[in-house]
Design an enzyme around this catalytic site. Structure first.
Site, PDB file in Angstrom:
ATOM      1  N   ASP A   1       0.799  -1.235   0.000  1.00 10.55           N
ATOM      2  CA  ASP A   1       0.000   0.000   0.000  1.00 10.55           C
ATOM      3  C   ASP A   1       0.829   1.281   0.000  1.00 10.55           C
ATOM      4  O   ASP A   1       0.609   2.194   0.806  1.00 10.55           O
ATOM      5  CB  ASP A   1      -0.991   0.026   1.177  1.00 10.55           C
ATOM      6  CG  ASP A   1      -2.054  -1.045   1.036  1.00 10.55           C
ATOM      7  OD1 ASP A   1      -2.174  -1.631  -0.068  1.00 10.55           O
ATOM      8  OD2 ASP A   1      -2.756  -1.312   2.022  1.00 10.55           O
TER       9      ASP A   1
ATOM     10  N   ASP B   1      12.599   1.808   6.826  1.00  7.89           N
ATOM     11  CA  ASP B   1      13.041   2.645   5.700  1.00  7.89           C
ATOM     12  C   ASP B   1      11.958   2.817   4.631  1.00  7.89           C
ATOM     13  O   ASP B   1      11.772   3.911   4.100  1.00  7.89           O
ATOM     14  CB  ASP B   1      14.348   2.115   5.093  1.00  7.89           C
ATOM     15  CG  ASP B   1      14.254   0.667   4.665  1.00  7.89           C
ATOM     16  OD1 ASP B   1      13.358  -0.061   5.157  1.00  7.89           O
ATOM     17  OD2 ASP B   1      15.082   0.241   3.823  1.00  7.89           O
TER      18      ASP B   1
ATOM     19  N   THR C   1      12.279  -1.093  13.461  1.00  7.40           N
ATOM     20  CA  THR C   1      12.633  -2.321  12.739  1.00  7.40           C
ATOM     21  C   THR C   1      13.469  -3.208  13.649  1.00  7.40           C
ATOM     22  O   THR C   1      14.382  -2.718  14.330  1.00  7.40           O
ATOM     23  CB  THR C   1      13.404  -2.114  11.422  1.00  7.40           C
ATOM     24  OG1 THR C   1      14.060  -3.346  11.102  1.00  7.40           O
ATOM     25  CG2 THR C   1      14.463  -1.052  11.472  1.00  7.40           C
TER      26      THR C   1
ATOM     27  N   ASP D   1      15.489  -5.249  12.608  1.00  7.25           N
ATOM     28  CA  ASP D   1      16.802  -5.425  11.959  1.00  7.25           C
ATOM     29  C   ASP D   1      17.834  -4.378  12.399  1.00  7.25           C
ATOM     30  O   ASP D   1      19.025  -4.554  12.171  1.00  7.25           O
ATOM     31  CB  ASP D   1      16.663  -5.345  10.430  1.00  7.25           C
ATOM     32  CG  ASP D   1      15.896  -6.523   9.859  1.00  7.25           C
ATOM     33  OD1 ASP D   1      15.520  -7.429  10.628  1.00  7.25           O
ATOM     34  OD2 ASP D   1      15.649  -6.533   8.635  1.00  7.25           O
TER      35      ASP D   1
ATOM     36  N   ARG E   1      26.247 -32.257  18.225  1.00  3.47           N
ATOM     37  CA  ARG E   1      25.853 -31.830  16.874  1.00  3.47           C
ATOM     38  C   ARG E   1      26.310 -30.408  16.553  1.00  3.47           C
ATOM     39  O   ARG E   1      26.693 -29.644  17.437  1.00  3.47           O
ATOM     40  CB  ARG E   1      24.317 -31.823  16.777  1.00  3.47           C
ATOM     41  CG  ARG E   1      23.713 -33.182  16.605  1.00  3.47           C
ATOM     42  CD  ARG E   1      22.208 -33.065  16.529  1.00  3.47           C
ATOM     43  NE  ARG E   1      21.597 -34.372  16.406  1.00  3.47           N
ATOM     44  CZ  ARG E   1      20.322 -34.625  16.640  1.00  3.47           C
ATOM     45  NH1 ARG E   1      19.508 -33.671  17.019  1.00  3.47           N
ATOM     46  NH2 ARG E   1      19.836 -35.835  16.489  1.00  3.47           N
TER      47      ARG E   1
ATOM     48  N   GLU F   1      19.699 -14.138   7.692  1.00  5.80           N
ATOM     49  CA  GLU F   1      19.004 -14.583   6.476  1.00  5.80           C
ATOM     50  C   GLU F   1      19.602 -13.990   5.195  1.00  5.80           C
ATOM     51  O   GLU F   1      19.518 -14.587   4.118  1.00  5.80           O
ATOM     52  CB  GLU F   1      17.512 -14.233   6.549  1.00  5.80           C
ATOM     53  CG  GLU F   1      17.274 -12.732   6.664  1.00  5.80           C
ATOM     54  CD  GLU F   1      15.813 -12.334   6.784  1.00  5.80           C
ATOM     55  OE1 GLU F   1      14.926 -13.190   6.622  1.00  5.80           O
ATOM     56  OE2 GLU F   1      15.560 -11.140   7.035  1.00  5.80           O
TER      57      GLU F   1
ATOM     58  N   ARG G   1      21.771 -29.665  12.348  1.00  5.30           N
ATOM     59  CA  ARG G   1      20.344 -29.349  12.349  1.00  5.30           C
ATOM     60  C   ARG G   1      20.146 -27.842  12.203  1.00  5.30           C
ATOM     61  O   ARG G   1      21.005 -27.061  12.618  1.00  5.30           O
ATOM     62  CB  ARG G   1      19.688 -29.796  13.653  1.00  5.30           C
ATOM     63  CG  ARG G   1      19.658 -31.304  13.861  1.00  5.30           C
ATOM     64  CD  ARG G   1      18.579 -31.967  12.993  1.00  5.30           C
ATOM     65  NE  ARG G   1      18.411 -33.366  13.347  1.00  5.30           N
ATOM     66  CZ  ARG G   1      19.147 -34.364  12.859  1.00  5.30           C
ATOM     67  NH1 ARG G   1      20.121 -34.102  11.988  1.00  5.30           N
ATOM     68  NH2 ARG G   1      18.924 -35.608  13.237  1.00  5.30           N
TER      69      ARG G   1
ATOM     70  N   ARG H   1       9.820 -11.195  15.793  1.00  3.95           N
ATOM     71  CA  ARG H   1       9.011  -9.967  15.748  1.00  3.95           C
ATOM     72  C   ARG H   1       7.887 -10.002  16.777  1.00  3.95           C
ATOM     73  O   ARG H   1       7.184  -9.007  16.975  1.00  3.95           O
ATOM     74  CB  ARG H   1       8.422  -9.796  14.344  1.00  3.95           C
ATOM     75  CG  ARG H   1       9.469  -9.629  13.251  1.00  3.95           C
ATOM     76  CD  ARG H   1       9.121  -8.551  12.270  1.00  3.95           C
ATOM     77  NE  ARG H   1       7.841  -8.715  11.650  1.00  3.95           N
ATOM     78  CZ  ARG H   1       7.639  -8.927  10.349  1.00  3.95           C
ATOM     79  NH1 ARG H   1       8.678  -9.042   9.537  1.00  3.95           N
ATOM     80  NH2 ARG H   1       6.438  -9.011   9.858  1.00  3.95           N
TER      81      ARG H   1
HETATM   82  O1  F6P Z   1      12.531  -5.890   7.980  1.00  6.18           O
HETATM   83  C1  F6P Z   1      12.103  -6.698   8.999  1.00  6.18           C
HETATM   84  C2  F6P Z   1      11.933  -8.118   8.543  1.00  6.18           C
HETATM   85  O2  F6P Z   1      11.622  -8.786   9.722  1.00  6.18           O
HETATM   86  C3  F6P Z   1      13.134  -8.737   7.826  1.00  6.18           C
HETATM   87  O3  F6P Z   1      14.199  -9.105   8.641  1.00  6.18           O
HETATM   88  C4  F6P Z   1      12.483  -9.904   7.124  1.00  6.18           C
HETATM   89  O4  F6P Z   1      13.231 -10.309   6.030  1.00  6.18           O
HETATM   90  C5  F6P Z   1      11.166  -9.338   6.715  1.00  6.18           C
HETATM   91  O5  F6P Z   1      10.857  -8.318   7.653  1.00  6.18           O
HETATM   92  C6  F6P Z   1      10.077 -10.360   6.623  1.00  6.18           C
HETATM   93  O6  F6P Z   1       8.885  -9.757   6.264  1.00  6.18           O
HETATM   94  P1  F6P Z   1       7.476 -10.517   6.130  1.00  6.18           P
HETATM   95  O7  F6P Z   1       6.673 -10.150   7.337  1.00  6.18           O
HETATM   96  O8  F6P Z   1       6.849 -10.005   4.888  1.00  6.18           O
HETATM   97  O9  F6P Z   1       7.749 -11.983   6.095  1.00  6.18           O
END
Ligand code: F6P
Length: 365
Positions: free
Chosen positions: A80, A120, A142, A144, A179, A239, A283, A292
């Site tokens: 949006d 951002d 965020t 991150d 492990r 990631e 693993r 989050r």
């Molecule tokens: O920017 C925050 C974040 O949690 C990233 O680390 C992650 O890649 C992304 O959002 C995941 O977003 P979604 O909620 O669309 O899976």
């Protein structure tokens, strides 16, 4: 009671949710009403609510009990964008600038200024709306922690705590079964969660997007531990990590999103390569959106509350086009354009990286 140039303010939460969003909303509502006698209108589901006129007044009753709650009572989305909004014409989907609708709805609600709580992507939209004539204040969010112009975003500390606790728990199986346990954490372009949780949890290998990794070096580290009678290893990988000369592992594309790439899978890549090369059972745990979720830490609650109050104070003082930020121990503000500049990445020669290296943690290079 202070005098304010604005009487009615709007507030929205945009992008991915982060622990502390509700704490900001609560601080905004309380400060606006108590300190400035403003009326606060909450727009629902990020910029979607501004485009579709989904809004409701927020009173002090609406924010009772939300301080420790994760998520956002206003809802959010990372879609949006009013300047790039999907419209369907016949069988075709195109994108249009519908930002005029935002201004219509702002005028319907008599909003003098808008507080955008986001990362951002959301703050870049806030800046575009400011350039088009809206009075905007930004609040940096965020998990991150990758936003420029602030030392820390709210949400990061809670995500870091969750990741550190996960590493503590993974140690149990790692030690008992001898492990290699790989933990994949969030962090698309910045490795703050991986590096900080790896330090807090005592990881042996930490792989971040800022330092492309060499698989042989990781394998050597695991083998050296085995030779040193350390029968298990913990690897934390962001990631967004990538090998030297290679790319990030993309899981899927989410069309219409502020950043359409969704990452995921690097943990498996690392674990398989380690198992093949070392013969040690490996693993993977992908922590995902657990980072989050949940109740914000005390640190995030306080930071979010300070940001919310500071944002309203900026509105009261008429200092629009700024984002509140943390500089050292102090809450300050910077122009929005600074906030949406370059991402705040882990400095590869910074102190945290040096500490990790001096402890013998392998960073994959
Ligand atoms: O920017 C925050 C974040 O949690 C990233 O680390 C992650 O890649 C992304 O959002 C995941 O977003 P979604 O909620 O669309 O899976």
């Amino acid at each position: 009671m202070a005098k304010s140039v604005a009487k009615r303010i709007g507030v929205l939460t945009g992008g991915g949710d982060a622990p502390g969003l509700n704490a900001v909303i609560r601080a905004v509502v309380k400060t606006a009403i108590r300190e400035y006698q403003m009326t606060v209108v909450g727009f629902e589901n990020g910029f979607g609510g501004l485009i579709k006129n989904q809004a409701r007044e927020l009173t002090e009753i609406d924010v009772v009990g939300i301080l420790p709650r994760g998520g956002t009572i206003l809802g959010t989305t990372n879609r949006d964008n009013p300047f790039h909004y999907p419209v369907v014409k016949g069988n075709e989907k195109t994108f249009a600038d519908v930002s005029d609708r935002v201004f219509e709805n702002i005028s319907i609600h008599g909003i003098d200024a808008l507080i955008v709580i986001g990362g951002d992507g959301s703050l870049a939209i806030g800046k575009e709306l400011q350039d088009k004539g809206l009075k905007v204040i930004g609040v940096p969010k965020t998990i991150d922690n990758d936003l420029s112009a602030t030392d820390q975003t709210f949400g990061f500390d809670t995500a870091l705590t969750t990741a550190s606790e996960a590493i503590d728990k993974l140690h149990t199986t790692a030690e008992s079964h001898h492990r290699v346990m790989v933990l994949e954490v969030m962090g698309r372009y910045a490795g703050w969660i991986a590096l900080a949780s790896g330090l807090a949890g005592g990881a042996d290998v930490i792989i971040i997007p800022e330092i492309p990794y060499n698989m042989d070096i990781i394998v050597n580290k695991i083998n050296a531990r085995t030779r040193g009678n350390k029968k298990f290893s913990i690897i934390v990988v962001a990631e967004g990590a990538k090998p030297v000369g290679g790319d990030m592992v993309v899981n899927k594309h989410v069309e219409d999103s502020f950043d359409p790439i969704r990452l995921g899978g690097i943990g498996n890549v690392i674990a398989q390569a380690v198992e093949t090369a070392t013969g040690k059972e490996s693993r993977v745990t992908v922590l995902g959106h657990l980072q989050r979720g949940g109740s914000p830490t005390a640190y995030d609650r306080i930071l979010a509350t300070r940001y919310g109050t500071a944002a309203v104070n900026l509105v009261g003082e008429g200092k629009f086009g700024n984002m509140v930020c943390l500089k050292g121990q102090l809450i300050e503000h910077v122009p929005l354009e600074q906030a949406i500049g370059e991402l705040h990445k882990v400095p590869v020669d910074g102190e945290l990286v040096r500490v990790a290296r001096q402890l013998g943690i392998c960073l994959g290079d």
